[in-house]
Motif scaffolding. Structure first.
Motif, mmCIF file in Angstrom:
data_model
loop_
_atom_site.group_PDB
_atom_site.id
_atom_site.type_symbol
_atom_site.label_atom_id
_atom_site.label_comp_id
_atom_site.label_asym_id
_atom_site.label_seq_id
_atom_site.Cartn_x
_atom_site.Cartn_y
_atom_site.Cartn_z
ATOM 1 N N PHE A 12 0.585 -1.169 -0.057
ATOM 2 C CA PHE A 12 -0.233 0.007 -0.059
ATOM 3 C C PHE A 12 0.906 1.237 -0.016
ATOM 4 C CE2 PHE A 12 -2.612 3.354 2.059
ATOM 5 C CZ PHE A 12 -3.886 3.266 1.536
ATOM 6 N N LEU A 13 1.966 1.175 0.777
ATOM 7 C CA LEU A 13 2.687 2.429 1.035
ATOM 8 C C LEU A 13 3.728 2.510 -0.207
ATOM 9 C CD1 LEU A 13 3.798 2.411 4.825
ATOM 10 C CD2 LEU A 13 1.686 3.774 3.579
ATOM 11 N N ARG A 14 3.656 1.545 -1.009
ATOM 12 C CA ARG A 14 4.576 1.668 -2.416
ATOM 13 C C ARG A 14 3.987 2.571 -3.295
ATOM 14 N NH1 ARG A 14 6.967 -3.223 -0.853
ATOM 15 N NH2 ARG A 14 5.147 -4.611 -2.157
ATOM 16 N N GLU A 15 2.508 2.546 -3.104
ATOM 17 C CA GLU A 15 1.682 2.959 -4.389
ATOM 18 C C GLU A 15 1.787 4.544 -4.144
ATOM 19 O OE1 GLU A 15 -0.061 1.566 -6.626
ATOM 20 O OE2 GLU A 15 0.668 -0.121 -6.254
ATOM 21 N N PRO A 16 1.474 5.312 -5.366
ATOM 22 C CA PRO A 16 1.775 6.805 -5.516
ATOM 23 C C PRO A 16 0.327 7.213 -5.084
ATOM 24 C CG PRO A 16 1.442 5.927 -7.546
ATOM 25 C CD PRO A 16 1.592 4.763 -6.774
ATOM 26 N N HIS A 17 -0.196 7.130 -3.918
ATOM 27 C CA HIS A 17 -1.459 7.706 -3.415
ATOM 28 C C HIS A 17 -1.083 8.923 -2.785
ATOM 29 C CE1 HIS A 17 -3.157 3.525 -3.476
ATOM 30 N NE2 HIS A 17 -2.273 3.081 -2.530
ATOM 31 N N ILE A 18 -2.057 10.070 -2.888
ATOM 32 C CA ILE A 18 -1.865 11.187 -2.473
ATOM 33 C C ILE A 18 -2.000 11.228 -0.826
ATOM 34 C CG2 ILE A 18 -2.436 13.601 -2.341
ATOM 35 C CD1 ILE A 18 -0.985 12.750 -5.036
ATOM 36 N N GLY A 19 -1.319 11.812 -0.032
ATOM 37 C CA GLY A 19 -1.559 12.070 1.455
ATOM 38 C C GLY A 19 -2.085 13.246 1.607
#
Length: 167
Positions: A12-19
């Motif tokens: 999950f943390l490798r994905e380029p999700h916006i925080g």
């Protein structure tokens, strides 16, 4: 401890999700803004400029929260609460981590985007940048594919009145 399995958490943390980072204004009210972030070596790394509001807030008061939410490929969210340590370019080489951030969000694992990564980094180098290392004191992580809710949520959904809400 995250409720996500460790392998799901790391993926999950490798994905380029916006925080969305929350900082504190002088009067104590929260301020939120979307940010790019990088999970590495047990810390969250963020880059910004000295003139950005959220960076000014963290320089004054390093307490912060970062919430990352996604619907795909894994629906869930991760939240980090902690202290953001500023790392100034005159005392710390900010560019290797900054490059990793740009590769995560601009390059997205595609070698064909190398020129885009280089152009973005070149622009970043013209700005008064610094890094923050967020050292998590609390981590909350939920994989929504397996989340069943708190007891009070489950009782409400079943039409029962919860005896007392969980804390």
């Amino acid at each position: 401890m995250p409720r996500m399995k460790p392998d799901v958490f790391e993926a999950f943390l490798r994905e380029p999700h916006i925080g969305v980072i929350a900082t504190l204004r002088r009067d104590g009210r929260p301020y939120t803004v979307p940010v790019w972030w990088l999970w590495k070596d047990g810390a969250v790394w963020l880059t910004g400029t000295y003139n950005r509001v959220w960076c000014k807030h963290l320089l004054r008061d390093p307490r912060t929260s970062l919430c990352i939410e996604a619907t795909a490929p894994v629906p869930g969210h991760v939240e980090f609460d902690g202290i953001a340590e500023p790392l100034h370019p005159d005392r710390f080489d900010i560019w290797p981590i900054s490059r990793e951030l740009v590769e995560k969000y601009v390059g997205r694992g595609d070698p064909g985007r190398a020129a885009d990564v280089e152009a973005f980094l070149a622009n970043m180098r013209t700005e008064p940048r610094l890094l923050f290392r967020l050292l998590p004191q609390t981590i909350r992580a939920i994989d929504m594919r397996v989340y069943r809710g708190k007891r009070a949520d489950r009782e409400y959904q079943a039409g029962n009145s919860p005896a007392e809400p969980e804390r």
